[in-house]
Write an enzyme that holds these catalytic residues in place. Structure first.
Site, mmCIF file in Angstrom:
data_model
loop_
_atom_site.group_PDB
_atom_site.id
_atom_site.type_symbol
_atom_site.label_atom_id
_atom_site.label_comp_id
_atom_site.label_asym_id
_atom_site.label_seq_id
_atom_site.Cartn_x
_atom_site.Cartn_y
_atom_site.Cartn_z
ATOM 1 N N ARG A 210 -7.928 -22.850 44.569
ATOM 2 C CA ARG A 210 -7.053 -22.448 43.465
ATOM 3 C C ARG A 210 -7.830 -22.076 42.201
ATOM 4 N NH1 ARG A 210 -4.033 -27.166 42.314
ATOM 5 N NH2 ARG A 210 -2.987 -25.940 40.710
ATOM 6 N N ASN A 211 -9.146 -22.164 42.278
ATOM 7 C CA ASN A 211 -9.954 -21.698 41.153
ATOM 8 C C ASN A 211 -9.979 -20.168 41.189
ATOM 9 O OD1 ASN A 211 -12.337 -20.924 39.499
ATOM 10 N ND2 ASN A 211 -12.626 -23.137 39.356
ATOM 11 N N HIS A 212 -9.704 -19.533 40.074
ATOM 12 C CA HIS A 212 -9.552 -18.085 40.015
ATOM 13 C C HIS A 212 -10.868 -17.315 39.891
ATOM 14 C CE1 HIS A 212 -5.190 -18.709 38.420
ATOM 15 N NE2 HIS A 212 -5.190 -18.505 39.732
#
Length: 333
Positions: A210-212
């Site tokens: 979920r890290n962009h």
């Protein structure tokens, strides 16, 4: 006023702390604290609140206080050393002595050591305690600090009791960041604070799904997102982008930056010397920026420093907003 002739032929002036010297002594006090941390490597210390402003607030109570004082040695406009002390209650219940003088902090800059500066400061604070009607002066130092042990023994202090401890709380191990991804063609350096739990487990930068970060980077260059780490690293090298983290080691519960303690920074002076083509440093979030500013500083010629929003899932800014902010990178390509 007291004076000491130096070997160089100059003189040191000894005086009490005043409001005019407060920031200088606070800076030296903080230098002492960092010196202790470096000598002991002990996680007992937490310097999160160790700022000049906060130290000044503590030291100001020593000015014009009948039971507390600070003496300093000045070489012209420079503070060469200081000693701080106060009267305290004796904590031994069977002692006939009810109050003692206590040296709470003392430090002499390395270039002034071996010239009798600490001995002179000790004489002044000893006279202060005598005027308070006291018979004993006490102090404490960290057992690993052999320099302090030898220095105090050299001016008449002897050990009469020792303090021991054991840890009973949860053991907090230090974590370490990765080696930088960088080469001679790197033009910009992107810095995080410290890899998160999943990144450390995978031994990959920005491994949390979920890290962009990777999604933003591939979008900026109009490329489809690859989940292959080798392809991600290839993109960095192809575009002249370097990755690293500000902190070399720290303790932290979980992955949140707010839980980081006991910070030790990476060696950026050596990095910038080895890779002189770096033109800009981009910080992935506020913690990376504040840690760099605190431990490394921003005094580098020909480098631009830019703070960008964190790509972490802890940052609730949506992907589109982050992408717009991170499009700043394009100015370098």
């Amino acid at each position: 006023m007291n004076f000491l002739n130096l070997e160089s032929g100059g003189i040191l002036e000894y005086k009490k702390l005043t409001i005019n010297n407060l920031e200088e002594v606070a800076a030296l006090y903080n230098e002492l604290m960092y010196f202790i941390q470096e000598k002991t490597k002990d996680e007992y210390w937490d310097f999160t609140e160790l700022t000049i402003e906060n130290t000044c607030k503590r030291l100001i109570d020593y000015i014009d206080n009948p039971e507390q004082t600070v003496f300093l040695a000045k070489d012209g406009e420079e503070v060469a050393g200081f000693i701080a002390g106060e009267t305290i209650n004796c904590h031994l219940p069977i002692s006939s002595v009810k109050k003692v003088g206590y040296i709470s902090a003392a430090f002499v800059k390395p270039e002034y050591r071996g010239k009798g500066v600490m001995k002179s400061l000790d004489m002044l604070i000893t006279d202060f305690f005598k005027d308070c009607g006291l018979k004993y002066v006490e102090l404490s130092f960290i057992s690993k600090n052999q320099l302090a042990r030898d220095s105090w023994a050299g001016i008449g202090y002897t050990t009469f009791r020792e303090q021991a401890r054991k840890r009973i709380g949860k053991d907090m191990e230090f974590i370490n960041s990765f080696r930088p991804i960088i080469d001679k063609n790197s033009k910009i350096l992107i810095l995080g604070s410290m890899p998160g739990v999943q990144s450390l487990a995978n031994q990959q930068y920005y491994a949390h799904p979920r890290n962009h970060f990777w999604n933003i980077l591939f979008n900026l260059f109009d490329l489809p997102l690859s989940n292959e780490y080798t392809e991600r690293i290839k993109l960095l090298h192809d575009k002249g982008i370097a990755l690293w983290d500000v902190l070399e080691s720290c303790t932290r519960e979980g992955s949140l930056d707010s839980k980081i303690k006991h910070e030790n920074a990476n060696d950026f002076h050596a990095l910038f010397k080895e890779y002189p083509n770096i033109r800009a440093v981009l910080f992935n979030g506020g913690k990376a920026y504040t840690a760099f500013k605190k431990h490394v500083g921003l005094d580098f010629n020909n480098l631009e420093f830019i703070q960008l929003p964190s790509t972490s899932p802890a940052n609730t800014m949506n992907f589109e907003e982050k992408l717009i902010k991170w499009s700043f990178i394009k100015k370098y390509f």
